[in-house]
Design a protein around this motif. Structure first.
Motif, PDB file in Angstrom:
ATOM      1  N   LYS A  74       0.822  -1.213   0.000  1.00 44.80           N
ATOM      2  CA  LYS A  74       0.000   0.000   0.000  1.00 44.80           C
ATOM      3  C   LYS A  74       0.856   1.262   0.000  1.00 44.80           C
ATOM      4  O   LYS A  74       0.554   2.230  -0.703  1.00 44.80           O
ATOM      5  N   THR A 115      -4.617  -6.654  -8.447  1.00 46.39           N
ATOM      6  CA  THR A 115      -4.054  -5.585  -9.276  1.00 46.39           C
ATOM      7  C   THR A 115      -3.841  -6.060 -10.711  1.00 46.39           C
ATOM      8  O   THR A 115      -3.272  -7.136 -10.937  1.00 46.39           O
ATOM      9  N   PHE A 160       2.230   1.823  -3.475  1.00 48.32           N
ATOM     10  CA  PHE A 160       1.173   2.313  -4.375  1.00 48.32           C
ATOM     11  C   PHE A 160       0.921   3.806  -4.129  1.00 48.32           C
ATOM     12  O   PHE A 160       0.758   4.579  -5.070  1.00 48.32           O
ATOM     13  N   GLU A 161       0.905   4.204  -2.858  1.00 48.15           N
ATOM     14  CA  GLU A 161       0.674   5.616  -2.525  1.00 48.15           C
ATOM     15  C   GLU A 161       1.841   6.477  -3.009  1.00 48.15           C
ATOM     16  O   GLU A 161       1.637   7.560  -3.562  1.00 48.15           O
ATOM     17  N   GLU A 177      -6.374  -5.152  -4.233  1.00 45.05           N
ATOM     18  CA  GLU A 177      -5.767  -6.443  -3.885  1.00 45.05           C
ATOM     19  C   GLU A 177      -5.587  -7.313  -5.124  1.00 45.05           C
ATOM     20  O   GLU A 177      -4.620  -8.067  -5.233  1.00 45.05           O
ATOM     21  N   TYR A 209      -4.643   1.426  -5.463  1.00 42.25           N
ATOM     22  CA  TYR A 209      -4.380   0.125  -4.839  1.00 42.25           C
ATOM     23  C   TYR A 209      -5.605  -0.780  -4.929  1.00 42.25           C
ATOM     24  O   TYR A 209      -6.706  -0.388  -4.577  1.00 42.25           O
TER      25      TYR A 209
END
Length: 550
Positions: free
Chosen positions: A76, A90, A79-80, A88, A86
């Motif tokens: 996470k 992907t 991704f940020e 789960e 994000y």
């Protein structure tokens, strides 16, 4: 983990769609069947640069799409940081357009290749015999030891303190630079300030001084005019006061005859009182008026000094000069207090250095403690892989310098033969040995950290049947905690997979295409039997294949 892969219009692949399970997956196929094509397509998902020559049909775009379950990868924060959406589950998609342009998407949002590469490194690790240089990377070697030492938390503390330390160092450098420049200007600024302080500036005083200057400079003319006014008011026969007094007496007599003259009497009387007051004030002004050449010089000098300062500092008025004076006071004061500020910053750095040294010693302590365990595990695995005399010499030595991950200098040496000299891995191990060392390291790491999906590309090339059997065991064991793929030519390894995929070529309408097929149990028996004995399968090869699978 990689859950599905779709490839359209790439090299010899027209359209391929396949789903994958967790555990240990095997990919086999004849030489030239297209296993490298499959890896090439997967590499595009991981951020490799696209090439227009990869398009099967240059009039259509190539689309490669992979779905990953990233719920256990703790991604996470990544991704940020990369501004990805994000999910789960992907989805990563690459498109190569007929124009040659390439596009990349993460969960349907466009991304750049650099970000895709960063994400790809956390999703799949493709490893072949020719990709073992990571072993010789000092950062990777530290990663191995820190994984065993469970150093994640303390390393994060170290990085926070190191960042703070570097900020303090930067602040100190800026202070010293400012001091060097300020010293050059300090004497000049002090001189300018002393001039302004000596001027004893008061906002609005210029107007007052100018009025006083005009008075002193015109004293004789003023005296003459005041004397003339005094005379006009007080001359015995024609003076204003005498005339008003006579006029007052006239109306006083008339008001005794008739009341209609009383108002005129009062008005003349008021004028007489007012003029009498004017006369008194003129008298006072005459008495106060005194020629003072010395004072005139003082006022003239003060005005000239103020005007010179205004011209020198390009100021419009005294108020602006006062602002300039205040600014100079701050500069001079700041320069004079720099030594104190520098000393304070140096003390902060000293305190921070002690904190980092303390953390670094703890990191070193944990690393040194797990090195014997790491050596033992690696040497045990390598012995089972046909390297009974493999030995490691690993040392973490505490230094004075602050590195990105502590203060340790890591020595990671290897000897493949009994009595041999220890040397760096790239000098001491052959390509095949490096592959086995990497397998051993990944095996050890898989017990301590969550590794991404790993794909071993013919890592077992050139090894004997017994060693390949052990390699298969290791990869199978790794698959208990992670998703493992092995592209192999060895039946001993192929038989250990939980899932088995075959890459093959077929000619359709005089066009060669590469496909990927998931094999059922019976198909696996045939594939492994052919790997054992060739296309013409013998009954013994089939029996051996069944035995391997069982």
């Amino acid at each position: 983990m990689l859950t599905s892969l779709s490839i359209k219009n790439y090299a010899l692949i027209d359209h391929l769609q396949v789903n994958f399970n967790d555990g240990f997956s095997i990919i086999t196929g004849e030489t030239g069947a297209g296993k490298s094509i499959l890896l090439g397509g997967l590499s595009l998902i991981l951020g490799k640069r696209a090439d227009l020559s990869n398009l099967k049909d240059t009039s259509k775009k190539c689309i490669i799409e992979a779905v990953f379950n990233v719920s256990n990868y703790k991604l996470k924060a990544l991704f940020e940081a990369e501004d990805f959406d994000y999910e789960e589950q992907t989805i990563i998609r690459r498109e190569i357009l007929p124009s040659g342009k390439s596009r990349a998407f993460v969960n349907d949002s466009p991304v750049n290749l650099k970000g895709l590469q960063i994400l790809g490194e956390r999703l799949i690790d493709i490893h072949s015999q020719h990709q073992t240089m990571q072993l010789t990377d000092n950062g990777f070697q530290f990663q191995i030891i820190d994984a065993l030492a469970n150093n994640d938390a303390i390393l994060q503390d170290y990085k926070v303190e190191l960042k703070s330390y570097k900020k303090l160092q930067k602040d100190l450098k800026e202070l010293l630079t400012f001091q060097a420049e300020a010293i050059k200007e300090h004497d000049y600024n002090s001189f300018l300030l002393s001039e302004l302080v000596e001027a004893n500036l008061v906002d609005g005083e210029v107007e007052t001084l100018e009025e006083e200057y005009e008075t002193l400079n015109n004293i004789e003319g003023i005296q003459e005019k005041l004397s003339e006014a005094h005379q006009l008011l007080s001359e015995e026969e024609i003076g204003v006061l005498g005339s008003l007094t006579n006029l007052k007496n006239v109306f006083q007599k008339l008001s005794g005859i008739s009341s209609k003259y009383e108002d005129l009497f009062n008005r003349v009387n008021s004028s007489l009182i007012e003029m009498d007051d004017v006369f008194s004030e003129v008298d006072t002004l005459q008495e106060e008026l005194d020629a003072d050449p010395a004072r005139l010089e003082v006022v003239d000098a003060k005005l000239k000094a103020i005007h010179n300062l205004m011209q020198k500092h390009v100021a419009e008025d005294v108020a602006e000069l006062i602002q300039i004076k205040n600014a100079l006071e701050e500069k001079v004061s700041a320069t004079e207090s720099l030594d104190e500020n520098i000393q304070k910053k140096e003390n902060e750095i000293l305190t921070k250095t002690k904190q980092i040294n303390k953390i670094s010693k703890e990191i070193n302590k944990t690393r040194v403690a797990v090195i014997p365990q790491l050596k033992k595990e690696l040497e045990t695995i390598l012995a089972s892989l046909g390297m009974p005399n493999a030995q490691f010499k690993i040392e973490a030595t505490l230094k004075d310098a602050f590195f990105a991950n502590g203060q340790d200098e890591l020595t990671f040496l290897f000897s493949a033969n009994k009595g041999g000299q220890f040397n760096e891995l790239k000098k001491a191990a052959s390509g095949g040995e490096l592959s086995r060392i990497m397998l051993a390291i990944k095996s050890v790491l898989s017990n301590y950290i969550q590794l991404p999906t790993i794909m071993f590309d013919e890592i077992d090339t050139g090894v004997s049947g017994e060693i390949s059997n052990k390699m298969g065991d290791i990869m199978q064991d790794m698959s208990k905690t992670m998703q493992v793929f092995s592209i192999t030519h060895l039946p001993q390894v192929a038989a250990k997979g939980h899932s088995h995929f075959k890459v093959y070529k077929e000619d359709v309408d005089d066009v060669t295409r590469t496909n990927l097929l998931k094999l059922n149990h019976d198909e696996r028996i045939v594939e492994i039997a052919q790997m054992l004995g060739g296309i013409e399968m013998s009954s013994s090869a089939i029996a051996h294949a069944k035995e391997l699978l069982n």
